[in-house]
Design a protein around this motif. Structure first.
Motif, PDB file in Angstrom:
ATOM      1  N   PRO A  23      29.745  51.155  28.830  1.00  0.00           N
ATOM      2  CA  PRO A  23      28.438  51.753  28.572  1.00  0.00           C
ATOM      3  C   PRO A  23      28.327  53.210  29.013  1.00  0.00           C
ATOM      4  CG  PRO A  23      28.309  50.263  30.420  1.00  0.00           C
ATOM      5  CD  PRO A  23      29.690  50.121  29.832  1.00  0.00           C
ATOM      6  N   LEU A  24      29.163  53.644  29.960  1.00  0.00           N
ATOM      7  CA  LEU A  24      29.079  55.023  30.414  1.00  0.00           C
ATOM      8  C   LEU A  24      29.951  55.970  29.608  1.00  0.00           C
ATOM      9  CD1 LEU A  24      29.120  54.502  34.276  1.00  0.00           C
ATOM     10  CD2 LEU A  24      27.165  54.925  32.807  1.00  0.00           C
ATOM     11  N   GLY A  25      30.825  55.429  28.797  1.00  0.00           N
ATOM     12  CA  GLY A  25      31.688  56.271  27.974  1.00  0.00           C
ATOM     13  C   GLY A  25      32.527  57.201  28.818  1.00  0.00           C
ATOM     14  N   PRO A  26      32.525  58.494  28.507  1.00  0.00           N
ATOM     15  CA  PRO A  26      33.356  59.433  29.247  1.00  0.00           C
ATOM     16  C   PRO A  26      32.925  59.599  30.707  1.00  0.00           C
ATOM     17  CG  PRO A  26      32.096  60.574  27.528  1.00  0.00           C
ATOM     18  CD  PRO A  26      31.818  59.112  27.402  1.00  0.00           C
ATOM     19  N   ASN A  27      31.734  59.155  31.043  1.00  0.00           N
ATOM     20  CA  ASN A  27      31.260  59.273  32.422  1.00  0.00           C
ATOM     21  C   ASN A  27      31.656  58.084  33.290  1.00  0.00           C
ATOM     22  OD1 ASN A  27      29.957  61.735  31.938  1.00  0.00           O
ATOM     23  ND2 ASN A  27      28.205  60.669  31.073  1.00  0.00           N
ATOM     24  N   GLU A  29      34.453  57.212  34.632  1.00  0.00           N
ATOM     25  CA  GLU A  29      35.286  57.566  35.781  1.00  0.00           C
ATOM     26  C   GLU A  29      34.416  58.133  36.902  1.00  0.00           C
ATOM     27  OE1 GLU A  29      38.558  57.876  38.207  1.00  0.00           O
ATOM     28  OE2 GLU A  29      38.324  56.811  36.330  1.00  0.00           O
ATOM     29  N   ILE A  30      33.446  58.949  36.545  1.00  0.00           N
ATOM     30  CA  ILE A  30      32.523  59.495  37.544  1.00  0.00           C
ATOM     31  C   ILE A  30      31.742  58.350  38.194  1.00  0.00           C
ATOM     32  CG2 ILE A  30      30.464  60.919  37.882  1.00  0.00           C
ATOM     33  CD1 ILE A  30      31.523  62.661  35.548  1.00  0.00           C
ATOM     34  N   GLY A  31      31.281  57.410  37.385  1.00  0.00           N
ATOM     35  CA  GLY A  31      30.551  56.264  37.909  1.00  0.00           C
ATOM     36  C   GLY A  31      31.387  55.435  38.860  1.00  0.00           C
ATOM     37  N   ARG A  32      32.647  55.222  38.503  1.00  0.00           N
ATOM     38  CA  ARG A  32      33.544  54.456  39.390  1.00  0.00           C
ATOM     39  C   ARG A  32      33.741  55.176  40.720  1.00  0.00           C
ATOM     40  NH1 ARG A  32      35.944  52.931  34.531  1.00  0.00           N
ATOM     41  NH2 ARG A  32      37.337  54.722  34.461  1.00  0.00           N
ATOM     42  N   LYS A  33      33.943  56.488  40.672  1.00  0.00           N
ATOM     43  CA  LYS A  33      34.148  57.267  41.901  1.00  0.00           C
ATOM     44  C   LYS A  33      32.898  57.239  42.781  1.00  0.00           C
ATOM     45  CE  LYS A  33      38.183  59.317  40.994  1.00  0.00           C
ATOM     46  NZ  LYS A  33      39.371  59.266  41.766  1.00  0.00           N
TER      47      LYS A  33
END
Length: 67
Positions: A23-27, A29-33
């Motif tokens: 659901p976050l698409g390209p973001n 990785e930022i969400g995981r971090k």
């Protein structure tokens, strides 16, 4: 020929993200971090001095309410 507008292209990108299950698409990785950072922060121990100060504050609050 069909004109590709920003809305059309954005809709297509949203459908691709939904189909991929991300659901976050390209973001993502930022969400995981951010989640990893938050989890580490929450699991840190509170320093003893800070705990003592909080305890003193809690004891002082009821005394102020009586006044």
């Amino acid at each position: 020929m069909k004109e590709m507008t920003k809305d059309t292209m954005a809709g297509a990108a949203d459908r691709r993200r939904a189909a991929s299950g991300d659901p976050l698409g390209p973001n993502s990785e930022i969400g995981r971090k951010l989640k990893q950072y938050y989890d580490e922060l929450v699991s840190d121990n509170v320093p003893d001095r800070f705990s003592q100060l909080l305890s003193q504050l809690e004891q002082a609050e009821p005394a102020q309410k009586k006044d």
